[in-house]
Enzyme design. Structure first.
Site, PDB file in Angstrom:
ATOM      1  N   ASP A  45       0.832  -1.125   0.029  1.00 22.52           N
ATOM      2  CA  ASP A  45      -0.027  -0.186   0.023  1.00 22.52           C
ATOM      3  C   ASP A  45       0.846   1.326  -0.157  1.00 22.52           C
ATOM      4  O   ASP A  45       1.911   1.333   0.677  1.00 22.52           O
ATOM      5  CB  ASP A  45      -0.771  -0.147   1.053  1.00 22.52           C
ATOM      6  CG  ASP A  45      -1.910  -1.209   1.208  1.00 22.52           C
ATOM      7  OD1 ASP A  45      -1.487  -2.260   0.670  1.00 22.52           O
ATOM      8  OD2 ASP A  45      -2.815  -1.024   2.018  1.00 22.52           O
ATOM      9  N   HIS A  61      -1.103   4.746  -0.178  1.00 22.01           N
ATOM     10  CA  HIS A  61      -1.971   5.783   0.671  1.00 22.01           C
ATOM     11  C   HIS A  61      -1.137   7.083   0.573  1.00 22.01           C
ATOM     12  O   HIS A  61      -0.983   7.838   1.553  1.00 22.01           O
ATOM     13  CB  HIS A  61      -1.837   5.191   2.036  1.00 22.01           C
ATOM     14  CG  HIS A  61      -2.980   4.030   2.215  1.00 22.01           C
ATOM     15  ND1 HIS A  61      -4.280   4.189   1.866  1.00 22.01           N
ATOM     16  CD2 HIS A  61      -2.726   2.910   2.950  1.00 22.01           C
ATOM     17  CE1 HIS A  61      -4.902   3.129   2.162  1.00 22.01           C
ATOM     18  NE2 HIS A  61      -3.874   2.242   2.550  1.00 22.01           N
ATOM     19  N   ASP A  79      -4.033   0.271  -3.323  1.00 21.28           N
ATOM     20  CA  ASP A  79      -4.156   1.541  -2.230  1.00 21.28           C
ATOM     21  C   ASP A  79      -3.250   2.541  -2.723  1.00 21.28           C
ATOM     22  O   ASP A  79      -2.183   2.762  -1.977  1.00 21.28           O
ATOM     23  CB  ASP A  79      -4.168   0.690  -0.945  1.00 21.28           C
ATOM     24  CG  ASP A  79      -5.341   0.262  -0.320  1.00 21.28           C
ATOM     25  OD1 ASP A  79      -6.353   0.049  -1.132  1.00 21.28           O
ATOM     26  OD2 ASP A  79      -5.532   0.017   0.822  1.00 21.28           O
ATOM     27  N   ASN A 125      -8.634  -1.896  -2.188  1.00 16.78           N
ATOM     28  CA  ASN A 125     -10.238  -1.665  -1.628  1.00 16.78           C
ATOM     29  C   ASN A 125     -10.114   0.024  -1.781  1.00 16.78           C
ATOM     30  O   ASN A 125     -11.305   0.568  -1.671  1.00 16.78           O
ATOM     31  CB  ASN A 125     -10.331  -2.289  -0.307  1.00 16.78           C
ATOM     32  CG  ASN A 125      -9.345  -1.584   0.804  1.00 16.78           C
ATOM     33  OD1 ASN A 125      -8.304  -1.582   0.746  1.00 16.78           O
ATOM     34  ND2 ASN A 125     -10.313  -1.133   1.985  1.00 16.78           N
ATOM     35  N   HIS A 126      -8.959   0.728  -1.866  1.00 14.46           N
ATOM     36  CA  HIS A 126      -8.940   2.284  -1.756  1.00 14.46           C
ATOM     37  C   HIS A 126      -9.166   2.825  -3.158  1.00 14.46           C
ATOM     38  O   HIS A 126      -9.044   3.739  -3.644  1.00 14.46           O
ATOM     39  CB  HIS A 126      -8.053   2.697  -1.140  1.00 14.46           C
ATOM     40  CG  HIS A 126      -8.274   2.812   0.505  1.00 14.46           C
ATOM     41  ND1 HIS A 126      -8.850   3.721   0.910  1.00 14.46           N
ATOM     42  CD2 HIS A 126      -8.204   1.927   1.301  1.00 14.46           C
ATOM     43  CE1 HIS A 126      -8.981   3.611   2.483  1.00 14.46           C
ATOM     44  NE2 HIS A 126      -8.671   2.463   2.441  1.00 14.46           N
ATOM     45  N   HIS A 128      -4.758  -8.004  -3.378  1.00 17.37           N
ATOM     46  CA  HIS A 128      -4.701  -6.766  -2.341  1.00 17.37           C
ATOM     47  C   HIS A 128      -4.901  -7.277  -0.997  1.00 17.37           C
ATOM     48  O   HIS A 128      -4.316  -7.037  -0.152  1.00 17.37           O
ATOM     49  CB  HIS A 128      -5.540  -5.626  -2.792  1.00 17.37           C
ATOM     50  CG  HIS A 128      -5.599  -4.636  -1.674  1.00 17.37           C
ATOM     51  ND1 HIS A 128      -4.261  -3.818  -1.477  1.00 17.37           N
ATOM     52  CD2 HIS A 128      -6.391  -4.268  -0.819  1.00 17.37           C
ATOM     53  CE1 HIS A 128      -4.781  -2.810  -0.587  1.00 17.37           C
ATOM     54  NE2 HIS A 128      -5.978  -3.104  -0.076  1.00 17.37           N
ATOM     55  N   HIS A 164      -2.942  -4.341   2.237  1.00 21.82           N
ATOM     56  CA  HIS A 164      -4.259  -4.184   2.804  1.00 21.82           C
ATOM     57  C   HIS A 164      -4.342  -4.213   4.460  1.00 21.82           C
ATOM     58  O   HIS A 164      -5.113  -3.511   5.043  1.00 21.82           O
ATOM     59  CB  HIS A 164      -5.359  -5.561   2.655  1.00 21.82           C
ATOM     60  CG  HIS A 164      -6.559  -5.154   3.069  1.00 21.82           C
ATOM     61  ND1 HIS A 164      -7.222  -4.076   2.733  1.00 21.82           N
ATOM     62  CD2 HIS A 164      -7.662  -6.095   3.566  1.00 21.82           C
ATOM     63  CE1 HIS A 164      -8.747  -4.214   3.161  1.00 21.82           C
ATOM     64  NE2 HIS A 164      -8.617  -5.343   3.740  1.00 21.82           N
TER      65      HIS A 164
END
Length: 306
Positions: free
Chosen positions: A60, A62, A90, A122-123, A176, A252
C-alpha cells in the site's frame, strides 16, 4: 539529475495541472489490459506471469510520497535490469501527497508499461463498496475546484480497469486482500479467478479487495471490517493448490514493512510507513533462476521530511 528525480519532479508538476493529470489518467487506462514482457493479462483482469526472473512487490502507498521515493530507489534498478514491479493497490486516501503519489505510479506505468503491473486495492473502490476514509475526492476538490468531478470520474474509470489478481504457476498468488472466495469451491483456477468472464462478480471483488488472513482454525468467516472474509491456513492451502504455488503476497494491513502468516505461506507487505507512523516500508522480491525459487523480504527506511 537521476531518472527517479526526473520522475518525481514530473509527478509533482502533473499533480498540479488538471489537464496534464487528466491526460495521464486517460493514457494509463489504455495500458492496463496490455500484455508485458513477463506477463499477459486475461479478461476481466487477471495477470499471469510468464517469466519470474525478478518480480518486486510493493504494498500500500496511501499517498506516502516520500516512502514511495525511497522504495523506488531500490526498485528502479531492478526494472532497468529486466525485472517486473507489481503494486498491490491502495495508491491514495489518508496520505499527505495523494495526487503526487498517484501521478508517480501512473508515470511508472507510462514509461515502463511492459515492466509495471498495477493491481486494484479496496481504496480504488467500486461505487457500491467505498472504504473509510475515502478522502481522495476531497483532495481533488481542494486542489482543482471545478475540475475535481471530471478528474474523479476519470479515476473511477481507471479503478474499474485495474487488474484484480496476479499469479505465477508454481509460484504465487498476488492480491490486495485475499484470494477469491470461489477458491474454496473451485477445482480450476480459471473458475476460481473468473478468467474469461466479462467482469468480476461482486463476491470476487469484495473478497479479493477486503479479506485478511487469520491464524484461527477457520476456512473463511465474515470479516469484522464489514466486508470480505477472514481466511485461515486451510483456505490459503486450497487457493495455492490451484496454481501449485508456494505463497500469497498481499497488502491491505498496515505492518512495519512485512509480516508472515500461515507458516510463511502468506506475506503481507506494506509500503506507507510515514502515514502510519511506522519505521519501514516493505518490498518483497521473488525470483526463479536455474530451477531455484527465492523470496527476499526487504525493509526500506524512508527519510522523514523536514
Amino acid at each position: 539529475m537521476s531518472v527517479l528525480e526526473n520522475l518525481a519532479r514530473e509527478a509533482v508538476e502533473t499533480a498540479r495541472d488538471p489537464g496534464r493529470f487528466a491526460d495521464l489518467i486517460a493514457g494509463s487506462i489504455s495500458l492496463l489490459g496490455s500484455d508485458g514482457a513477463s506477463f499477459k493479462v486475461h479478461r476481466p483482469g487477471v495477470v499471469e506471469f510468464t517469466d519470474a526472473s525478478g518480480i518486486t512487490f510493493i504494498g500500500d502507498i496511501h499517498g506516502d510520497f516520500y516512502s514511495l521515493i525511497a522504495v523506488l530507489e531500490n526498485t528502479l534498478p531492478r526494472i532497468a535490469g529486466g525485472g517486473t514491479v507489481v503494486f498491490l493497490g491502495d495508491y491514495a486516501d489518508r496520505g499527505y501527497a495523494q495526487l503526487e503519489s498517484l501521478a508517480l505510479v501512473l508515470l511508472l506505468k507510462k514509461y515502463y508499461p511492459e515492466r509495471v503491473v498495477l493491481l486494484r486495492g479496496n481504496h480504488e473502490p467500486p461505487e457500491w463498496l467505498k472504504p473509510y476514509p475515502h478522502d481522495l475526492p476531497s483532495v481533488l476538490a481542494e486542489r482543482f475546484s471545478g475540475d475535481a468531478a471530471r478528474l474523479y470520474g476519470l479515476l473511477t474509470r481507471f479503478f474499474n480497469h485495474l487488474p484484480l489478481i496476479g499469479f505465477r504457476r508454481g509460484g504465487f498468488i498476488a492480491v490486495h486482500g485475499g484470494p477469491p472466495l470461489k477458491s474454496i469451491r473451485s477445482s480450476r483456477l480459471e473458475e476460481a479467478f473468473e478468467i474469461g468472464s466479462p467482469e468480476f462478480s461482486a463476491e470476487t471483488l469484495e473478497s479479493v479487495l477486503w479479506s485478511d488472513p487469520t491464524e484461527l482454525g477457520v476456512e473463511a468467516v465474515p470479516s469484522p471490517r464489514g466486508a470480505g472474509y477472514l481466511y485461515g491456513p486451510g483456505f490459503t492451502a486450497k487457493a495455492l493448490s490451484l496454481v501449485d504455488g508456494g505463497f500469497i503476497v498481499r497488502g491491505h494491513e498496515y505492518v512495519d514493512g512485512y509480516k508472515e502468516m500461515h507458516g510463511g505461506r502468506v506475506i503481507t507487505v506494506f509500503s506507507a510507513p510515514l502515514v502510519y507512523e511506522l519505521r519501514y516500508a516493505g518490498i518483497v522480491v521473488y525470483s526463479e533462476r536455474g530451477g531455484e525459487r527465492s523470496v527476499e523480504k526487504v525493509l526500506v527506511e524512508p527519510k522523514r521530511p523536514g
